[in-house]
Design an enzyme around this catalytic site. Structure first.
Site, PDB file in Angstrom:
ATOM      1  N   HIS B 123       3.222   6.537  -6.243  1.00 11.07           N
ATOM      2  CA  HIS B 123       1.981   7.539  -5.512  1.00 11.07           C
ATOM      3  C   HIS B 123       2.885   8.444  -4.502  1.00 11.07           C
ATOM      4  CE1 HIS B 123      -0.950   8.332  -2.421  1.00 11.07           C
ATOM      5  NE2 HIS B 123      -1.681   8.036  -3.110  1.00 11.07           N
ATOM      6  N   ASP B 202       5.263  -0.991  -1.759  1.00 10.19           N
ATOM      7  CA  ASP B 202       3.985  -0.519  -1.700  1.00 10.19           C
ATOM      8  C   ASP B 202       2.800  -1.409  -1.886  1.00 10.19           C
ATOM      9  OD1 ASP B 202       2.369   2.608  -2.931  1.00 10.19           O
ATOM     10  OD2 ASP B 202       1.643   1.090  -1.586  1.00 10.19           O
ATOM     11  N   GLN B 205      -2.549  -1.076  -3.271  1.00  7.56           N
ATOM     12  CA  GLN B 205      -3.504  -1.390  -4.474  1.00  7.56           C
ATOM     13  C   GLN B 205      -3.623  -2.959  -5.039  1.00  7.56           C
ATOM     14  OE1 GLN B 205      -5.677   0.423  -5.673  1.00  7.56           O
ATOM     15  NE2 GLN B 205      -4.921   2.493  -5.141  1.00  7.56           N
ATOM     16  N   LYS B 228      -8.790   0.070   1.793  1.00  6.40           N
ATOM     17  CA  LYS B 228      -9.010  -0.429   0.430  1.00  6.40           C
ATOM     18  C   LYS B 228      -9.320  -1.713   0.381  1.00  6.40           C
ATOM     19  CE  LYS B 228      -5.425   2.942  -1.272  1.00  6.40           C
ATOM     20  NZ  LYS B 228      -5.986   4.258  -1.878  1.00  6.40           N
ATOM     21  N   CYS B 373      -2.650  11.544  -7.323  1.00  8.07           N
ATOM     22  CA  CYS B 373      -1.924  11.407  -6.126  1.00  8.07           C
ATOM     23  C   CYS B 373      -0.247  10.964  -6.875  1.00  8.07           C
ATOM     24  CB  CYS B 373      -1.873  10.739  -5.164  1.00  8.07           C
ATOM     25  SG  CYS B 373      -3.144  11.150  -4.057  1.00  8.07           S
TER      26      CYS B 373
END
Lengths: 121, 416
Positions: B123, B202, B205, B228, B373
């Site tokens: 991302h 990261d 998600q 999120k 993104c």
């Protein structure tokens, strides 16, 4: 959404654009892209004296940007440069016959921006 | 599905609204998740009953606010098995967490000629800060490639690592392809190859959708974000090993991150507060704590199972649509509930995702379109843009059953 954005006339234009193509030796030209979504429109113009002789657009993009480019290219042919320079947002929207929401407004106005760039160059 | 999704949906007030007269079908949780009433109420209650600034003064209200803020920190730490809750720094979002590392750790530790190993599926938030750092320090960026199935070419991993590699970073789950990367094994292999490399994952998600145990994964840094995971926006989390936090310089300077201040110099507070200058998003942290409670009450294994079933169902239905290309792994085992796709003929996109998603919107279906993104990743798949649907705990098979005819409608309109 106004289902009207995708009304028959617009979809017809996508399938059968009148002014899609390229010009071998354009007098004026510009290309612009919308980095948010990958729309890219190139506009090429052949002059006839102080008028637009021929206008062709090429490139890829969403239905709104393509329809807007085709309608714009059609409408400027035969007009004086001085007239074209005065075109603005409301003229495009009238041409398109739609009022896109803010998210799609950039798509509708991309071709106008390209035209303004071409007129400067 | 023995998962009580109907009951859960009742907790989410927004799900009962309509979009231009059609029932809302929210399929954009990868962009942001919807919030349960419990989270909304907790924020409201905090602001109505317990609001005061934190870590300042000694009055009762400040005590209550501070307790609530720090209790959330502990909840978050336990939720991701981070160990000591002082290894949890509250920031604004995952993007800020990554930038914090780039500033506070990167500037001190990355020198000319050093290498930073990323992947092709980053991302922008985990690409642009490193581009910037590499530019400023004359370091070099390298990328683990992604194959056509949306999986990392991990057979290249050891080759890409050199004695000059200082940082390796990758997503736990791709926001475009849905790929779940084998992060634990990747960390092990990287450490085996070069034990001095620092590793940042990261997890934006991942944390909202599956059990994540940071101490198991053994990363040095792990970033994720509240909005999120059913929490409010403006609150994100950076996990970092305490040895690193100890040595890192502050990111932002001002109040609360100091110990003593005179006119010409100041000394820093202990971590994590060293990295939390100024008044934080107090109600955001409180909301995130309650979001953690909510997720825990369902169980992350259950949530993952639910989303996996939905993903499998959707992949099957989408693959039955002609001229529809799905990006990423076909196997729902390897994939989170994120599915990007396009209507194509050969390799050419024939309905621009913007148009497709606008038509879905007319049916009340909220999906995402654009470059997601991840422009360089889309370039690899030769897509100028893509449409994306993504799931969370509140989505159902019935919603997918509504998605399919909407896509068919778009195809019909464009005569595909």
């Amino acid at each position: 959404m106004n289902d009207s954005i995708y009304r028959e006339e617009i979809l017809e234009i996508i399938v059968n654009p009148q002014n899609r193509g390229t010009i071998q030796d354009p007098d004026l030209e510009a290309t612009l892209d919308n980095p948010l979504c990958g729309d890219e429109i190139r506009l090429q113009i052949k002059l006839n004296g102080s008028r637009i002789g021929k206008a062709r657009f090429s490139g890829g993009g969403c239905a709104i940007s393509l329809a807007s480019a085709d309608l714009l290219a059609q409408s400027i042919e035969g007009k004086r440069l001085t007239q074209i320079k005065k075109l603005e947002t409301s003229d495009i929207l009238k041409l398109l016959g739609m009022n896109p929401n803010p998210a799609r407004m950039k798509c509708a106005l991309l071709s106008l921006e390209v035209l303004k760039n071409a007129l400067q160059g | 599905m023995n998962f009580a999704v109907k009951k859960i949906r009742k907790d989410f007030p927004i799900l009962s609204r309509d979009i231009r007269g059609k029932k809302l079908i929210y399929l954009d949780s990868a962009a942001t998740s919807q919030k349960p009433q419990q989270v909304i109420d907790a924020i409201s209650t905090h602001l109505s009953q317990h609001n005061a600034n934190v870590h300042r003064g000694v009055h009762k209200l400040t005590e209550e606010a501070t307790e609530a803020y720090e209790a959330s920190r502990k909840k978050v730490a336990d939720f991701v098995n981070a160990g000591d809750s002082r290894q949890i720094v509250f920031v604004r979002n995952a993007t800020e967490a990554i930038n914090l590392i780039a500033y506070s750790w990167g500037r001190k530790n990355i020198k000319k000629g050093d290498e930073i190993l990323l992947t092709q599926m980053e991302h922008h938030s985990n690409l642009v800060p490193w581009q910037q750092l590499a530019k400023e320090t004359s370091a070099k960026l390298k990328f683990i490639p992604v194959n056509n199935d949306g999986l990392l070419e991990l057979n290249r991993l050891e080759d890409l690592i050199t004695p000059k590699t200082k940082l390796a970073s990758f997503p736990h789950v791709s926001n475009v392809l849905g790929t779940i990367n084998p992060v634990k094994q990747m960390v092990e292999r990287i450490r085996k190859e070069n034990p001095h490399i620092k590793i940042l994952i990261d997890g934006a998600q991942a944390v909202p959708h599956m059990p994540v145990s940071i101490q198991h994964i053994k990363a040095d840094f792990y970033a994720f974000t509240g909005h999120k995971m059913l929490g409010p926006s403006g609150i994100g989390v950076l996990y970092a090993k305490k040895e690193l936090l100890e040595k890192m310089d502050p990111f932002i300077f001002g109040g609360d991150m100091i110990l003593r201040v005179s006119f010409d110099k100041s000394s820093w507070n202990f971590y994590p507060w060293k990295f939390e200058a100024g008044t934080p998003n107090i109600e955001g942290a409180v909301g995130l704590g309650v979001a953690v409670d909510y997720l825990s009450s369902i169980g992350m294994k259950t949530i993952r199972q639910h989303e996996k079933e939905l993903t499998e169902y959707t992949l099957k239905k989408l693959s039955n649509i002609e001229n529809l290309e799905i990006y990423g792994p076909r196997n729902a085992e390897k994939r989170a509930g994120v599915i990007s796709f396009n209507i194509v003929k050969g390799r050419k996109i024939v309905i621009h995702p913007h148009d497709l998603v606008s038509i879905l919107d007319a049916e009340g279906i909220e999906a995402r379109s654009g470059r997601l993104c991840a422009e360089p990743l889309l370039d690899i798949f030769k897509a100028e843009a893509a449409a994306r649907v993504s799931f969370h705990v509140y989505n159902t098979k019935e919603e997918i059953d509504a998605l399919i005819p909407a896509i068919e409608k778009a195809k019909k309109m464009f005569k595909i």
